[in-house]
Design an enzyme around this catalytic site. Sequence first.
Site, PDB file in Angstrom:
ATOM      1  N   HIS A  96      -9.736   6.025   9.155  1.00 32.77           N
ATOM      2  CA  HIS A  96      -8.641   5.837   8.082  1.00 32.77           C
ATOM      3  C   HIS A  96      -8.797   6.652   7.134  1.00 32.77           C
ATOM      4  O   HIS A  96      -7.714   7.280   6.740  1.00 32.77           O
ATOM      5  CB  HIS A  96      -8.527   4.437   7.681  1.00 32.77           C
ATOM      6  CG  HIS A  96      -7.805   3.548   8.488  1.00 32.77           C
ATOM      7  ND1 HIS A  96      -7.974   3.047   9.735  1.00 32.77           N
ATOM      8  CD2 HIS A  96      -6.647   3.021   8.132  1.00 32.77           C
ATOM      9  CE1 HIS A  96      -6.970   2.361  10.179  1.00 32.77           C
ATOM     10  NE2 HIS A  96      -6.066   2.262   9.447  1.00 32.77           N
TER      11      HIS A  96
ATOM     12  N   GLN B 152       0.806  -1.242   0.111  1.00 32.83           N
ATOM     13  CA  GLN B 152      -0.077  -0.077   0.126  1.00 32.83           C
ATOM     14  C   GLN B 152       0.877   1.308  -0.106  1.00 32.83           C
ATOM     15  O   GLN B 152       0.421   2.240  -0.500  1.00 32.83           O
ATOM     16  CB  GLN B 152      -1.051   0.063   1.144  1.00 32.83           C
ATOM     17  CG  GLN B 152      -2.200   0.957   1.217  1.00 32.83           C
ATOM     18  CD  GLN B 152      -2.890   0.868   2.329  1.00 32.83           C
ATOM     19  OE1 GLN B 152      -2.960   1.793   3.210  1.00 32.83           O
ATOM     20  NE2 GLN B 152      -3.565  -0.321   2.394  1.00 32.83           N
TER      21      GLN B 152
ATOM     22  N   PRO C 192      -5.608  -5.414   4.949  1.00 29.13           N
ATOM     23  CA  PRO C 192      -6.412  -5.995   4.073  1.00 29.13           C
ATOM     24  C   PRO C 192      -5.732  -7.374   3.574  1.00 29.13           C
ATOM     25  O   PRO C 192      -4.579  -7.616   3.538  1.00 29.13           O
ATOM     26  CB  PRO C 192      -6.261  -5.376   2.805  1.00 29.13           C
ATOM     27  CG  PRO C 192      -5.676  -3.799   3.340  1.00 29.13           C
ATOM     28  CD  PRO C 192      -5.204  -4.044   4.326  1.00 29.13           C
TER      29      PRO C 192
ATOM     30  N   ASP D 194     -10.063   4.706   2.184  1.00 32.54           N
ATOM     31  CA  ASP D 194      -8.909   5.483   2.395  1.00 32.54           C
ATOM     32  C   ASP D 194      -7.701   5.211   1.413  1.00 32.54           C
ATOM     33  O   ASP D 194      -7.172   6.016   1.235  1.00 32.54           O
ATOM     34  CB  ASP D 194      -8.360   4.892   3.920  1.00 32.54           C
ATOM     35  CG  ASP D 194      -8.133   3.393   4.088  1.00 32.54           C
ATOM     36  OD1 ASP D 194      -9.073   2.555   3.964  1.00 32.54           O
ATOM     37  OD2 ASP D 194      -7.054   3.268   4.019  1.00 32.54           O
TER      38      ASP D 194
ATOM     39  N   TYR E 121     -13.288  -0.496   3.550  1.00 32.16           N
ATOM     40  CA  TYR E 121     -11.911  -0.702   3.545  1.00 32.16           C
ATOM     41  C   TYR E 121     -11.352  -0.144   2.437  1.00 32.16           C
ATOM     42  O   TYR E 121      -9.947  -0.144   2.214  1.00 32.16           O
ATOM     43  CB  TYR E 121     -11.477  -2.188   3.849  1.00 32.16           C
ATOM     44  CG  TYR E 121     -12.213  -2.668   5.244  1.00 32.16           C
ATOM     45  CD1 TYR E 121     -11.610  -2.310   6.425  1.00 32.16           C
ATOM     46  CD2 TYR E 121     -13.532  -3.201   5.256  1.00 32.16           C
ATOM     47  CE1 TYR E 121     -11.839  -2.813   7.487  1.00 32.16           C
ATOM     48  CE2 TYR E 121     -13.923  -3.737   6.331  1.00 32.16           C
ATOM     49  CZ  TYR E 121     -13.215  -3.170   7.363  1.00 32.16           C
ATOM     50  OH  TYR E 121     -13.744  -3.711   8.875  1.00 32.16           O
TER      51      TYR E 121
END
Length: 361
Positions: A321, A105, A132, A298, A295
């Site tokens: 987030h 990420q 994740p 962000d 999820y």
Amino acid sequence: MDAEKMLEIDGSYLEGGGQALRNALSLSCILGKPVRVVKIRASRPSPGLSHQHLHGLNLLRDITNADVVGNYLLSSTVEFTPRTILDNTYRVETHTAASITLIYQMALPVLLFAGRPSRLIVSGGTNVDFAPPVEYMQEVLLPNLKHFGVSFDLKVQRYGFYPRGQGRCQLDVQPVTKLNSGKLVAFGRIKSVSGVAYCAGRLPVNIAIDMQQTAQREIHRLWPSQQCSIEPIKHSRQKAFHNGAGILMTVNTTSDVVLGASALGKKRIDGHVLGSEASCQLGDYMRKQVCVDDYMQDQLIIYMALAVGRSTMRTGKLTNHTRTAINVAEQMTGVKFDVAMEPGGQMLVSCKGLGHVNKLI
């Protein structure tokens, strides 16, 4: 480093986790802006840099040949001055169950602005708590980022679970000249509901079957005419060394909306509970007809901030987030995000992006 030219980001903002650090460092690399992040993970039981954050920080240091101060375990302040983004093959060996997807990420948006394709091989945890699962990155993140013109290939060489990790993934990233604006506002009609229920190690395949049956039963209860196909999988010893179990479910619509919901087994694993948890979460998204799940919110903010033109997403209540990601993006790029609640309770998030152009291509 010249402290007066260094933008300071408060890592304790709202949720006080690693989100502010990840986004600040990624944007620092892409924009070539020195940054100081203070009060890192101030709200966590063990504040400061964890193994995962330290590996991500050192990776971005290598990718941009950056000058760094504070890159040690539990450090609460980091100063980061990047140079140019270098395309290459990079390897990160965490020797823990540190999240592979959270390291990706941080690095993915940076490598998109390299001069040539890059490869990033990371060992650690593929399916761990507070991150994740790797299947989510493959099945949900990738199709969402295609709206922005992003393409990557993610291969799982071995799955890794807490506490031993030992998973390994390979990410191949194609650079972009610029990011397209993303429009994720029309839900469309549901094309498919599908997923995978997996287990590994000494855990019997019955756990995956329990997840499958409960998830499918719950979807059929809420939407009797909706087909739902969940594949139960028992990973081989070569594919996953240790015990682990979980489920990822996705919904695909005619408007290219892809939503995901997952559940991960802990110490005492009940497949029925995991299947119910994931299907109820996905069912809530379907009922509200959001276009971006909780999820994904962000993760899209940095791409919206950098894109050419106005990007918009329709989602549910903003997570901390997401609010943290917006706060960091506005400080780092100067763009302004607009957030409005719609009559149905959905949130419409939009911004006119910076229009950042890759000068290395």
